[in-house]
Each structure stands twice: as C-alpha cells, then as structure tokens.
Design an enzyme around this catalytic site. Structure first.
Site, PDB file in Angstrom:
ATOM      1  N   CYS A  59      -8.858  31.237  44.493  1.00 21.73           N
ATOM      2  CA  CYS A  59      -9.576  31.769  43.110  1.00 21.73           C
ATOM      3  C   CYS A  59      -9.981  32.462  43.024  1.00 21.73           C
ATOM      4  CB  CYS A  59     -10.399  30.155  43.367  1.00 21.73           C
ATOM      5  SG  CYS A  59     -10.355  28.188  43.429  1.00 21.73           S
ATOM      6  N   ARG A 117      -3.404  35.064  40.350  1.00 20.92           N
ATOM      7  CA  ARG A 117      -3.627  34.722  41.952  1.00 20.92           C
ATOM      8  C   ARG A 117      -3.336  33.025  42.094  1.00 20.92           C
ATOM      9  NH1 ARG A 117      -7.755  37.399  45.244  1.00 20.92           N
ATOM     10  NH2 ARG A 117      -8.858  35.316  45.754  1.00 20.92           N
ATOM     11  N   TRP A 149      -8.478  26.532  42.186  1.00 22.08           N
ATOM     12  CA  TRP A 149      -6.521  26.154  42.343  1.00 22.08           C
ATOM     13  C   TRP A 149      -7.208  25.134  43.562  1.00 22.08           C
ATOM     14  CZ3 TRP A 149      -4.302  26.166  47.398  1.00 22.08           C
ATOM     15  CH2 TRP A 149      -2.788  26.537  47.141  1.00 22.08           C
ATOM     16  N   ASN A 186     -14.698  29.861  45.862  1.00 26.08           N
ATOM     17  CA  ASN A 186     -13.223  30.658  46.460  1.00 26.08           C
ATOM     18  C   ASN A 186     -13.549  29.699  47.631  1.00 26.08           C
ATOM     19  OD1 ASN A 186     -11.274  30.248  47.473  1.00 26.08           O
ATOM     20  ND2 ASN A 186     -10.932  33.036  47.149  1.00 26.08           N
ATOM     21  N   GLY A 187     -12.651  28.281  48.886  1.00 25.58           N
ATOM     22  CA  GLY A 187     -12.452  28.598  49.631  1.00 25.58           C
ATOM     23  C   GLY A 187     -12.932  26.944  50.094  1.00 25.58           C
ATOM     24  N   GLU A 201      14.565  35.849  53.472  1.00 26.38           N
ATOM     25  CA  GLU A 201      13.083  36.050  52.495  1.00 26.38           C
ATOM     26  C   GLU A 201      14.063  35.723  50.866  1.00 26.38           C
ATOM     27  OE1 GLU A 201      10.095  38.041  50.281  1.00 26.38           O
ATOM     28  OE2 GLU A 201      10.514  36.758  51.899  1.00 26.38           O
ATOM     29  N   LYS A 209      12.202  33.344  48.254  1.00 24.32           N
ATOM     30  CA  LYS A 209      12.053  33.084  46.434  1.00 24.32           C
ATOM     31  C   LYS A 209      12.699  33.061  45.788  1.00 24.32           C
ATOM     32  CE  LYS A 209      10.130  37.157  47.007  1.00 24.32           C
ATOM     33  NZ  LYS A 209       8.400  36.309  48.575  1.00 24.32           N
ATOM     34  N   GLU A 221      10.294  29.710  45.857  1.00 28.96           N
ATOM     35  CA  GLU A 221       8.746  30.235  44.926  1.00 28.96           C
ATOM     36  C   GLU A 221       8.933  29.968  43.121  1.00 28.96           C
ATOM     37  OE1 GLU A 221       6.631  32.648  48.224  1.00 28.96           O
ATOM     38  OE2 GLU A 221       8.285  33.466  47.172  1.00 28.96           O
ATOM     39  N   HIS A 258      26.359  24.993  62.962  1.00 28.47           N
ATOM     40  CA  HIS A 258      25.064  23.744  63.847  1.00 28.47           C
ATOM     41  C   HIS A 258      24.100  22.820  63.278  1.00 28.47           C
ATOM     42  CE1 HIS A 258      26.365  25.363  67.573  1.00 28.47           C
ATOM     43  NE2 HIS A 258      26.219  27.267  67.359  1.00 28.47           N
ATOM     44  N   LYS A 269      -1.605  34.304  45.525  1.00 24.27           N
ATOM     45  CA  LYS A 269      -0.909  34.948  46.045  1.00 24.27           C
ATOM     46  C   LYS A 269      -2.484  35.764  46.797  1.00 24.27           C
ATOM     47  CE  LYS A 269       0.941  39.695  45.686  1.00 24.27           C
ATOM     48  NZ  LYS A 269       2.375  39.329  45.207  1.00 24.27           N
TER      49      LYS A 269
END
Length: 614
Positions: A2, A27, A74, A100-101, A483, A487, A490, A506, A609
C-alpha cells in the site's frame, strides 16, 4: 504494498496528495482514497480501481481542507471495493487512518470493540485502528491515544492518522513497513516511499521500527512507542526527481532496462583502483580478521534478489574460496537454522524493507552471524539492521518487475566477492586487477547488449501468443534462466519455468512440443557443448529454440533450423559477468511480449514493488 501520503503545509492539499499517490502507483494497488481535514470536519473520497477513478470522483464532487492523507490499497483483508478502500473512520467520523501492513489480532480486537458498542462498516483489519484510537481518545491528544491503542495491536504495520479533535496534527507510526517523513519549507510530508515527496523536498527522515512521528505546523517530534523522544538525523536524497519519470520511454520498465549501463557504472564508481588492483568499501563495518577467517557465507533474499544470490554463490565461491549457501528469506527463520561460528549473512533486497528478508537477517544476527546488506535505498531498514551495507546506486526503480536493481546487485556481488578475495588472500593483485578491468568495461558491454532490443521485439512478435515457455541454463547462468522465466510470468502472465539444462531430461522434457518455445542460454563457456546437447534434445521433441549465444561463436547455428529457431548473440565478457549480459535479452523479451499482449507492464496484477508484510 500500500502507498501512504500525508501533507501539512500551505499548498493546496488535494494536488499534493494525488501527485504523491500517482508517484507510488508502481507499488501496485487496487483502490485509492483521500481524506481532508478542515475546521468543519473530515471529508473522504474513495474509489475502487485505478487512481483515475478517484480523480474523477473528486472532479464530480470536489473537496477541500487544511491538511490531509491519501492512500493506495493492495488488498490483504477484504475485497478491493470502494467500501474497503482507505482512509477508514471511527464511529464518530472524527478520526481517520491509512495503513500499510497487517494487524494480526484484528478479529479478536474487532469482537472486543463490537462488544463495547462499536459499529464496523468494512471487511478490513485497518478499520479496527480507527475504533481503537476512538476508544483511547482523551484530552491529551491524538498521539497519546495512538500510543495507548498500539499496546493491544500485534502485527507489522505503518499507520498515519488525523483527528478533528486534535487539529493540524498528523501522527505516523512504523512497525515494519517503511515510513519516511519529508521536511520542507514550512511544510511537512509523510509517505511510504521517497518518490511520493521528492518533487517537494529532498530532506527526509526514516522512521525506525516502533517509532512515531508527530507532525504539526511548528515541526516534527520523533518518539518511541512510550513517548520518549528519539534523536533522528535527516538525510539528503540525491535522486533527481526527473529520474523517476519516464523520460520519453513508453514504460518505466523499458527506461530502467536502458538505464542499466549507468546503474552498473554508478555501483562500481569509487570502489575500485585499477592501478593498485584493489577494491574499497567504506560501510562494511566488519573487522578484516572476521572476513579473513570466514568459514561460511549464507545469502538471504526473496524473488529476483534470490536469483541474484544464486549467481552470487558462484561468484563468491570462485573468487573468495568460501562455502556459500543461498536461502529464501521467507523460509530461513522457520526451520531453526544452524549458524556456524565465523559465518557471514549477506541479505539482498532492492527496497531494504522486504519483511521476510529482514526477519531472516534478524535470525542470522541473533545466532551470531556478521551481516552485510546489498541494497538500493539509502537509510532503509536493512541498512540500519545489518553490520555493513553495499549500496547498489541504481537510482529509483519504478517498474514492479526488477531490472536495473537486479543487474546492479550482480555487480555489487562481484565487487564483494573480489573484496573478500582480497581480504582472504585468495587472489593476487594482478588477478584482482584483471577482474577490475572487466568490471570497468561492463557498462559499455551492457550498452552493446541493449542494442539487441529491436531484434528481441521481432522475436516477441513471433512468440507472444504462446502459453508456455521453458528457460534453460547451466552453471552460473542457470539462475538467469530462473530470472528470465520469472520476468515473463510477472509481466506477461505466461506460464514459464526455469531449469538447469541438465535437469530437463528429469521431467520438463515431457512438456516440450511444437507449441513450447525453449529459451537456451548458451554463452561461449566451459559447458557450451553440454548446452548444445540440451538444445538438440529439445529440438528432437519439436520445440522451437531461442538460443542466446556469444558474438563470434557460430557453433550453435549448425544445430538450429532458421525456419523454426532463433539465435541472438550477446557481446563477450568474463565468465563471472556473463549472467549480467545474458539477463538483458530476457528482460527485453519479457517486456516486448507483455506489450504485445496488452499487459500493464509497470504495474502487473497482484504484484507489489516492495513486499513489506509476510
């Protein structure tokens, strides 16, 4: 997570709040709101969805006030609706809070407050804070009411509150998620992040855990939870506010990909001497003997930073000849880890506020490890918690999907590996000088790699409609396969998996057919021939191959089919720096595919973020 913004000064309040919220859109959020305080009371405007919806609501029904707070939410508790959007009020409508939290014991507190006659209008844990403060509000002011309310609250949270009954005062609290106070010219700001206030002031103070800021027109008083004053020093932020704008690029992510040569250069700057063959760090604060006698290094990180840590394992073991383990910050403290004598914990976090990584750092330190933070944000929580810090100097990164922060972390890890090698005597001066020379050429090499953007865009045109990708790498480039897959997931919402290429047979090989592109990282290194074998295995199952190779090495071309496969050559660099160069085309591939698919590149769904709660 948030975004929080608060303002007390002489400027029109609504534009300041909306501008601050706009600068924190990166964010991630699903609703937004503002509250303005005037002698007549408090007015709120809230809306679900993007900030444009809130701006439209304010145009339809303007509001005004002397000071105020704003918020982008958020969702953690309750659906992303207008009703659940912040700010939230108490029963009287005189107290407002943004948050926030997570309040961990909110259900217990909510039942207690309901039993005392309080009425709740939302599904959120935040609303209980307003009611708790209402219950504790007396004649000694909002700040003391908040202190009393904090005694019964459990969790990790940042809070900002205002009250009609204690006018022209903003109270901010931190216990976990970040809070920064901005000091202007007869005006004051409070925010979750620096970009929100950077266009107004460069002088900021970071709240520590269990600290409070009481902001009035006469200044800011910093205290702990009990009310004891805490001495705080302001810091001067050197970021150019324009650097946080798009600067002509279509998206922040693309801008930040193109900023990687500068970010790498700034991370190296002032830390190397080619003449002396020496690495310098000013802020490690760890005795040389401790580094010389290390028996083990543990790298702690989450997400993209964890991938950086996996690359760092290769770097540190190769250069400093010390065993390295890489652990997820989110798992480390829950398994009662064994911390050896003479152990170093390296925590990697772009924001310096990642809750899981901070908790892992505290666990390692509690058990006796020395600690170093690799971080991008000056003054953030982990830089205060760790014994020493290596700043990456990447500048503000607005896109949620990390790009320049990641490659700067790799540069910092290479520098740290060389520094440990220097301290431990595992490399001679000439060897260190050779590595420094490669580092000094790295920004130019990254610039050459970025020139592939047009070619990558053509690859994206061909493959953007696929639903699954497989990324393969070996050795130090295996983490870059992880990575690259991350990406793509995401920002384009395509299912993608990263694997060590030797593990393909495998299990993942069962997924390969003509519909699944296989991205193969195949630089000119000691495992190149092994990668060729893996590419042949993929092609035998019908997979289309996107091979990332080294300029001047044509051996892969003999294996590929120009009608079905693609080869993209990257400039040559040393083996330990190759992951940085291999990262660039994968960032560009994810970006161009996401743009083709019409995705929100800078603010992908469900992501934040800085993950400041568990």
């Amino acid at each position: 997570m948030c975004g929080i913004i608060g303002y007390l000064g002489s400027k029109p309040v609504v534009p300041v709040l909306l501008d601050g919220l706009r600068r924190m859109e990166y964010r991630g959020y699903d609703s937004a709101g503002v509250a303005l305080v005037s002698p007549e009371g408090i007015e709120l405007r809230r809306s679900a969805g993007k900030l444009a919806n809130l701006e439209n609501a304010i145009r339809i029904e303007p509001l005004d006030g002397v000071y105020g707070v704003g918020h982008t939410r958020w969702a953690t508790h309750g659906r992303p609706t207008e009703e659940n959007a912040h700010p939230h009020r108490d029963c009287t409508g005189k107290i407002v809070v943004v948050h926030n939290g997570i309040i961990e014991n909110y259900l217990e507190l909510k039942r207690e407050l309901q039993g005392q006659g309080h009425t709740f209008k939302t599904e959120t844990d935040t609303e209980i804070v307003a009611h708790l403060v209402e219950r504790e509000m007396g004649t000694d002011g909002l700040d003391n009411a908040v202190r009393r309310a904090l005694k019964v609250m459990r969790g990790m949270f940042a809070l900002v509150l205002v009250s009609v009954d204690d006018p022209e005062k903003i109270v901010a609290v931190r216990n976990g998620p970040p809070i920064v106070v901005g000091l202007g010219d007869n005006e004051f700001f409070v925010a979750s992040d620096i970009p929100a206030i950077l266009s107004h002031t460069r002088d900021v103070v970071f709240l520590g855990d269990e600290e409070m800021a009481v902001i009035t027109r006469s200044g800011v008083v910093f205290t702990d939870y009990s009310g004891r004053e805490v001495s705080k020093t302001s810091q001067r932020v050197l970021w150019d506010p324009i650097a946080a704008e798009k600067g002509g690029y279509k998206h922040f992510m693309l801008k930040e990909i193109f900023e990687q040569p500068t970010a790498a250069r700034d991370t190296i700057l002032g830390r190397v001497s080619l003449d002396r063959g020496e690495i310098f760090f000013e802020d490690l604060n760890i005795p040389p003997d401790t580094l010389k006698n290390l028996r083990k290094v543990t790298i702690l990180a989450c997400g993209t930073s964890w991938h950086a840590g996996l690359v760092g394992k290769y770097m540190l073991e190769s250069l400093a000849q010390v065993p390295v383990e890489v652990e997820y910050g989110s798992e480390y403290r829950y398994r009662n880890p064994i911390v050896a004598a003479n152990e170093l914990a390296i925590v990697i976090t772009q924001s310096g506020e990642t809750a899981d990584t901070r908790a892992a750092l505290h666990e390692a330190a509690r058990k006796g490890a020395s600690s170093i933070a690799i971080c991008n944000v000056v003054g953030s929580a982990v830089t205060r918690d760790a014994d020493g810090t290596v700043y990456t100097h990447a500048g503000p990164e607005i896109g949620v999907a990390s790009t320049k922060a990641f490659t700067s972390q790799l540069v910092a890890l290479q520098l740290l590996g060389l520094y440990l090698a220097q301290s431990r005597g595992t490399l001679g001066t000439d060897e260190i000088r050779s590595h420094i020379d490669e580092l000094l050429h790295l920004p130019q090499t990254i610039e050459e790699a970025i020139k592939a953007s047009a070619g990558v865009e053509k690859i994206a045109e061909r493959f953007y409609s696929r639903t699954d990708f497989l990324f393969l790498g070996r050795g130090i480039n295996y983490p870059i396969a992880l990575e690259g897959a991350l990406k793509l997931k995401e920002i384009s919402y395509i299912h993608a998996e990263g694997y060590p290429a030797g593990e393909m047979k495998h299990g993942p090989i069962a997924l390969i057919d003509e519909r699944m592109p296989v991205v193969a990282l195949a630089p000119d290194d000691h495992v190149f021939e092994k990668m060729v074998g893996n590419v042949q295995e993929a092609k035998a199952r019908g997979g289309a191959v996107i091979a990332i190779t080294t300029t001047g090495d044509d051996r892969m071309a003999a294996v590929l089919d120009p009608q079905n496969d693609v080869q993209l050559a990257m400039p040559r660099t040393s083996a330990l720096l190759t992951p940085i160069i291999m990262t660039i085309p994968l960032q560009l591939l994810a970006y161009h595919i996401a743009v083709r698919r019409g995705c929100d590149v800078d603010q992908p769904r469900n992501l934040a973020k800085s993950v400041t709660v568990e």
